[in-house]
Design an enzyme around this catalytic site. Structure first.
Site, PDB file in Angstrom:
ATOM      1  N   PHE A   1       0.818  -1.225   0.000  1.00 29.58           N
ATOM      2  CA  PHE A   1       0.000   0.000   0.000  1.00 29.58           C
ATOM      3  C   PHE A   1       0.844   1.264   0.000  1.00 29.58           C
ATOM      4  CE2 PHE A   1      -2.247  -3.302   2.499  1.00 29.58           C
ATOM      5  CZ  PHE A   1      -3.176  -3.641   1.537  1.00 29.58           C
TER       6      PHE A   1
ATOM      7  N   THR B   1      -9.171  -8.454 -11.935  1.00 33.59           N
ATOM      8  CA  THR B   1      -8.154  -7.921 -11.019  1.00 33.59           C
ATOM      9  C   THR B   1      -8.380  -6.425 -10.798  1.00 33.59           C
ATOM     10  OG1 THR B   1      -6.644  -7.716 -12.903  1.00 33.59           O
ATOM     11  CG2 THR B   1      -6.396  -9.662 -11.512  1.00 33.59           C
TER      12      THR B   1
ATOM     13  N   GLY C   1      -4.763   1.319  -9.306  1.00 38.97           N
ATOM     14  CA  GLY C   1      -4.295   0.926  -7.977  1.00 38.97           C
ATOM     15  C   GLY C   1      -4.797   1.793  -6.837  1.00 38.97           C
ATOM     16  N   GLU C   2      -5.037   3.066  -7.093  1.00 39.96           N
ATOM     17  CA  GLU C   2      -5.326   3.974  -5.983  1.00 39.96           C
ATOM     18  C   GLU C   2      -6.653   4.718  -6.111  1.00 39.96           C
ATOM     19  OE1 GLU C   2      -0.993   5.464  -4.710  1.00 39.96           O
ATOM     20  OE2 GLU C   2      -1.523   5.941  -6.750  1.00 39.96           O
TER      21      GLU C   2
ATOM     22  N   ILE D   1       2.761  -6.237  -6.014  1.00 36.73           N
ATOM     23  CA  ILE D   1       2.432  -6.230  -4.581  1.00 36.73           C
ATOM     24  C   ILE D   1       1.033  -6.787  -4.330  1.00 36.73           C
ATOM     25  CG2 ILE D   1       4.018  -4.365  -4.031  1.00 36.73           C
ATOM     26  CD1 ILE D   1       1.635  -2.438  -3.926  1.00 36.73           C
TER      27      ILE D   1
ATOM     28  N   GLN E   1      -8.980  -4.369  -7.240  1.00 42.01           N
ATOM     29  CA  GLN E   1      -8.278  -3.171  -6.797  1.00 42.01           C
ATOM     30  C   GLN E   1      -9.245  -2.137  -6.239  1.00 42.01           C
ATOM     31  OE1 GLN E   1      -4.801  -2.298  -6.631  1.00 42.01           O
ATOM     32  NE2 GLN E   1      -5.179  -4.473  -6.467  1.00 42.01           N
TER      33      GLN E   1
ATOM     34  N   GLY F   1      -4.524   3.316 -14.999  1.00 43.43           N
ATOM     35  CA  GLY F   1      -4.098   2.871 -13.672  1.00 43.43           C
ATOM     36  C   GLY F   1      -5.240   2.793 -12.684  1.00 43.43           C
TER      37      GLY F   1
HETATM   38 MO1  MOS Z   1       1.242   3.863  -3.900  1.00 44.72          MO
HETATM   39  S1  MOS Z   1       1.040   4.928  -2.159  1.00 44.72           S
HETATM   40  O1  MOS Z   1       1.997   5.042  -4.869  1.00 44.72           O
HETATM   41  O2  MOS Z   1       2.109   2.476  -3.455  1.00 44.72           O
END
Ligand code: MOS
Length: 740
Positions: free
Chosen positions: A234, A637, A706-707, A460, A641, A704
């Site tokens: 994270f 996937t 992921g966030e 990760i 996320q 992207g």
């Molecule tokens: Mo993310 S906080 O850029 O792993």
């Protein structure tokens, strides 16, 4: 670009799933080397001062102890180079100063982990204590602009506020949070003369390599870093951490491989945390809801001697069409451990201030919160006027409102009930910058028709192995099980950090280019070989024509001419005829952003809560995340996320808070019993909808995922709590004591 029957865009299972489930994926914590010994950290029990004496005699005479390292006997270590993440961290054990509670002050190496841990308690340390400044509210803290996050100003905010029909001026607080990946961070270091091999929990192997090479004064090609599997991070694995240097130093000093595993408590002090923020937001609007002024200031902590930068207020300047805007990030120097980037760093906190303040403004205007945002939608980038490369934020609002049943929401707070429970619906916008770094991938194919793609990037948990295999399978026209993916080894071509949601764009682009190049190499071999059906018979004296990847259709290991399907060949036969064991190609991707467009990742988040009016207990009953992240390579996937990030958002809204003692800076809840994380019982089914178009910023159109799933969840929940109860709680987490 995409072959028929492609796996790209399909919800394929994780290729690394089976070995993870079977326990065969080797994480750093699982690595055992011959003759290996174990390290344990000793951490300071004061927040500021000097170590006046270290007495390691008792520890050294304890069973199994090989050495005790501190500033008394540590060699000089050089700081690493500047990286894309900023200046290098200061090397450990270079002087006697203590700058924060939990700073590493000694490192014990012993034959077994228990012997090391037991001896660590026997290291006697005396301190000279100085006054510590540990809270943002402390007037002694020096406040500085963040040099890496410039202020943004346009128009005249003071004038705008003066002429506004309606204004709000509110202060919001977000709590510090600790990344709590299930996998404990571990490092194993082994020297062979001046060659160093390190297994580490990291999101950025090439940076670990660079910093260790500098620290020990060895060439970086003598340092190999491996991080093939990571038990979550994270963001806590982005920075270089001093315990990694200490593990390598211990191995050097005892001449044996050393393993260090952080304890859960040390995970709270050694690998960063999401810093708390105090944000003041002033908004002014005309009666029709048009924003006329936005002012957003954030204050967060910075350690005494290190660097940290995250953009708390930056998105505020670009998200809404408003002529008068001023945003600035400030940092207060404190005796605290260095924060680190935590999933959607800065944006996650900034969205709480901005999106809750907008909800307050909507109520002042008596305007639906979605309508307020639609009226201020930025058709072009409001700072520079550039058109968006892609921006489906309006679809996020509109499709989300339909799917969530927003029209059934009554505007008045405390007006909806289900049984005894108050019901609230809230929403918020979330956005992130689009981010891509240079990246390289090696691709190869052998005589059995097995292909390989490899890079020093990590996975990760988001599914990086899987999307790389999908891209390779797509371009080469091979089944998924004919692709082997290698990640997390600095002996493979360099990759950027797995951060800023940027690795999918970087790696998928480099994989795409590497596999195109590999296919071209195979086609060149075929066209030069008269035995191949792909070889063009040409007039005497002319070079045979080489087809490009666009001239062929590849599937299931067969390559056929697009204009004449009767002419086809196979990878296996081309390679066997070539007499070569394999073909190899390299793909290099770089950001190719168009300077004539503005980019970003966009979303709308919707939350429903039930609040018990007697007990103040809040349940999140529904979450909907509508996401514009460009092209989705794997909806399975990618959905995971967004769901996982929503869980983090629920934690931010209602549960997670790292508590430290205001006098000493000691963290008071550094256990899973005391630090509350959203668990299954706290999380409803999270609904995810992807909208938008492939973004032209990279070959596959990826932005992207992921966030973006985290940004806006906490304010959507906070706004839902207001809608349910009529109580505006201006800090997260919102706990039931605040509601009673
Ligand atoms: Mo993310 S906080 O850029 O792993």
């Amino acid at each position: 670009m995409t072959n028929t029957g492609s796996v790209l865009g399909r919800p394929v299972d994780r290729v690394d799933g089976p070995i993870k489930v079977a326990g065969r994926a080797r994480y750093a914590i699982d690595v055992t080397l011959p003759n290996m010994v174990y390290g344990a950290l000793v951490q300071s029990t004061i927040a500021a001062g000097r170590i006046s004496r270290i007495d390691a005699a008792r520890a050294l005479s304890a069973p199994g102890v090989l050495t005790v390292i501190s500033h008394d006997n540590a060699p000089r270590l050089e700081a690493g180079p500047m990286s894309v993440l900023g200046p290098p961290p200061p090397p450990p054990f270079q002087d006697d100063r203590v700058l924060h509670h939990g700073q590493h002050v000694a490192f014990v190496v012993a034959e077994t982990p228990l012997q090391a841990a037991a001896a660590a308690r026997l290291v006697e340390i005396e301190y000279e204590i100085s006054d510590a400044v540990v809270t943002l509210e402390d007037p002694r803290a020096t406040v500085e602009p963040n040099p890496f996050v410039p202020d943004q100003n346009r128009g005249d905010v003071a004038r705008g506020l003066q002429h506004a029909d309606v204004a709000v001026d509110v202060t919001y607080r977000t709590a510090p949070e600790t990344h709590n990946p299930i996998g404990l961070f571990a490092t194993v270091a082994a020297w062979d003369d001046d060659a160093l091999t390190v297994y580490d929990t990291t999101q950025f192997p090439t940076n670990i390599q660079a910093v260790l090479a500098a620290a020990f004064g060895v060439p970086s090609d003598q340092v190999r870093v491996l991080a093939p599997y990571i038990g979550g991070a994270f963001g806590s694995g982005l920075r270089f951490w001093p315990h990694v240097t200490l593990t390598a130093l211990g191995a050097r000093m005892v001449g044996r491989p050393v393993k260090l595993v952080l304890t859960r408590g040390q995970m709270f002090t050694s690998i960063g945390y999401r810093p708390p923020t105090v944000q003041r937001v002033k908004l002014g609007a005309a009666r029709d809801g048009a924003l006329v002024a936005v002012d957003h200031e954030s204050l967060e902590p910075l350690p005494k001697e290190d660097f940290f930068a995250e953009p708390v207020t930056a998105s505020t300047a670009k998200l809404y069409a408003c002529p008068n805007v001023s945003v600035r990030d400030r940092q207060a120097r404190l005796n605290v451990a260095v924060p680190s980037w935590m999933r959607a760093p800065g944006e996650a906190q900034g969205a709480v201030g901005l999106e809750c303040a907008l909800d307050e403004l909507a109520y002042e205007l008596h305007l639906d919160p979605i309508e307020l945002r639609l009226r201020n939608f930025a058709h072009t980038h409001p700072g520079n006027g550039l058109p968006w490369s892609t921006n489906a934020l309006r679809e996020c609002y509109e499709e989300g409102a339909r799917r969530f049943g927003w029209s059934r929401r009554s505007f008045e707070p405390r007006s909806m009930r289900q049984g005894s429970q108050l019901v609230g619906l809230g929403m918020a916008t979330g956005s992130l910058p689009y981010y891509q770094m240079p990246c390289e991938v090696r691709a190869s194919i052998d005589r059995t028709g097995q292909a390989y793609v490899g890079s020093a990037g990590t996975d990760i948990g988001p599914g990086t192995y899987t999307i790389m295999a999908q891209v390779a399978a797509d371009v080469l026209g091979l089944p998924m099980d004919a692709i082997r993916v290698e990640l997390g080894d600095t002996r493979t071509p360099p990759a950027p950090q797995q951060g800023g949601s940027g690795l999918a764009a970087a790696l998928s682009s480099a994989t795409f280019l590497a596999c195109r190049e590999l296919l071209q190499t195979v086609l060149n071999a075929a066209s030069a070989d008269s035995r191949s059906p792909l070889c063009e018979t040409t007039a005497a004296g002319r070079q045979p024509r080489a087809y490009s990847p666009d001239d062929v259709r590849a599937s299931n290991g067969h390559i056929a001419l697009a204009h004449d399907g009767t002419r086809h060949d196979t990878y296996v036969e081309i390679l066997q005829r070539s007499g070569r064991p394999a073909f190899v190609a390299l793909g290099k991707s770089a950001p190719q952003q168009d300077s004539n467009t503005a980019d970003g990742v966009f979303s709308a988040k919707f939350a429903e809560v039930h609040v018990d009016p007697d007990l103040g207990r809040i349940r999140v009953t529904r979450i909907l995340s509508v996401i514009d992240a460009g092209r989705i390579l794997n909806p399975k996937t990618a959905t995971s996320q967004i769901v996982g990030a929503a869980v983090g958002g629920i934690g931010m809204a209602l549960l997670e808070e790292t508590l430290s003692d205001p006098g000493t800076g000691r963290i008071a809840n550094a256990t899973f019993g005391d630090y509350l994380i959203a668990v299954n019982a706290d999380v409803p089914d999270v609904d995810v909808l992807f909208v938008g178009q492939p973004d032209p910023a990279n070959p596959l159109g990826v932005k992207g995922v992921g966030e973006i799933g985290l940004v806006g969840i906490a304010p959507a929940i906070a706004n839902a709590v207001f809608h349910a109860t009529g109580r505006r709680i201006r800090s997260v987490p919102i706990t039931l004591d605040q509601l009673l």
